[in-house]
Design an enzyme around this catalytic site. Structure first.
Site, PDB file in Angstrom:
ATOM      1  N   GLY A   4       0.796  -1.211   0.000  1.00 44.83           N
ATOM      2  CA  GLY A   4       0.000   0.000   0.000  1.00 44.83           C
ATOM      3  C   GLY A   4       0.831   1.265   0.000  1.00 44.83           C
ATOM      4  O   GLY A   4       2.064   1.233  -0.044  1.00 44.83           O
ATOM      5  N   LEU A  57       5.387   2.525  -3.236  1.00 46.06           N
ATOM      6  CA  LEU A  57       4.619   1.391  -2.739  1.00 46.06           C
ATOM      7  C   LEU A  57       5.387   0.717  -1.623  1.00 46.06           C
ATOM      8  O   LEU A  57       6.545   0.324  -1.818  1.00 46.06           O
ATOM      9  CB  LEU A  57       4.365   0.393  -3.872  1.00 46.06           C
ATOM     10  CG  LEU A  57       3.749  -0.955  -3.478  1.00 46.06           C
ATOM     11  CD1 LEU A  57       2.320  -0.773  -2.973  1.00 46.06           C
ATOM     12  CD2 LEU A  57       3.791  -1.920  -4.656  1.00 46.06           C
ATOM     13  N   HIS A  58       4.761   0.572  -0.469  1.00 48.06           N
ATOM     14  CA  HIS A  58       5.346  -0.193   0.633  1.00 48.06           C
ATOM     15  C   HIS A  58       4.965  -1.654   0.440  1.00 48.06           C
ATOM     16  O   HIS A  58       3.783  -1.981   0.283  1.00 48.06           O
ATOM     17  CB  HIS A  58       4.812   0.302   1.986  1.00 48.06           C
ATOM     18  CG  HIS A  58       5.307   1.650   2.357  1.00 48.06           C
ATOM     19  ND1 HIS A  58       6.465   1.846   3.064  1.00 48.06           N
ATOM     20  CD2 HIS A  58       4.799   2.883   2.092  1.00 48.06           C
ATOM     21  CE1 HIS A  58       6.652   3.139   3.234  1.00 48.06           C
ATOM     22  NE2 HIS A  58       5.649   3.791   2.646  1.00 48.06           N
ATOM     23  N   CYS A  59       5.966  -2.520   0.442  1.00 51.91           N
ATOM     24  CA  CYS A  59       5.775  -3.967   0.309  1.00 51.91           C
ATOM     25  C   CYS A  59       6.284  -4.581   1.599  1.00 51.91           C
ATOM     26  O   CYS A  59       7.488  -4.561   1.871  1.00 51.91           O
ATOM     27  CB  CYS A  59       6.566  -4.502  -0.885  1.00 51.91           C
ATOM     28  SG  CYS A  59       6.242  -3.608  -2.410  1.00 51.91           S
TER      29      CYS A  59
END
Length: 168
Positions: A111, A125-127
């Site tokens: 997200g 985007l944070h993964c």
């Protein structure tokens, strides 16, 4: 030379709210262009995005996937085929990394932070492969309803999905 993060302060060359190939003074644009002052190792690179480890990880594994072009925030994305494909590609790259690097983690989360909760005005985007470390960091990655906060990648994709073309 002083590095500026794209979250306020002094603006260099152009307004950070504009889309551009790259913006002077943006720490993520510096990473993309491979500036000598950047010590960030790219784990993935193609013609649209790059991926690297978060410098301050909040989970067992924490990667960032960013577009090569400077897109300030999720609010800069539109309901276009190009924007939808870009975000879809970012998610695919992130999922591939976590499936390869952390297949046995409790959960994967993908997200974006929404303004004013984003720390850098360059779409990223944070993964995350959970668990959160330390556990209280999960607060940063929680949707805050009408206040915004964190938006799951799938929710963002729904929001920017292009409307079907009218057939004549």
């Amino acid at each position: 030379m002083r590095k500026t993060f794209c979250f306020g302060g002094r603006r260099v060359a152009r307004k950070m709210s504009e889309r551009a190939p790259m913006v002077d003074g943006c720490v993520f644009c510096e990473i993309v262009r491979g500036a000598p002052a950047s010590t960030t190792a790219l784990l993935y690179s193609d013609d649209k995005v790059v991926a690297f480890r978060d410098i301050n990880p909040s989970a067992f594994r924490h990667y960032l996937v960013i577009p090569i072009d400077h897109i300030p925030t999720v609010n800069s994305l539109r309901k276009t085929k190009d924007d939808h494909q870009l975000v879809s590609h970012m998610v695919k790259v992130g999922k591939d990394f976590l499936n390869q690097d952390a297949p046995n983690s409790e959960e994967h989360r993908f997200g974006f932070h929404q303004p004013p909760f984003n720390s850098i005005d360059h779409l990223h985007l944070h993964c995350l492969a959970l668990p959160f470390i330390p556990s209280w960091r999960q607060v940063k990655y929680t949707p805050l309803g009408p206040l915004g906060g964190f938006i799951a990648a799938e929710k963002l994709l729904e929001r920017i999905k292009p409307e079907a073309e009218a057939y004549s």
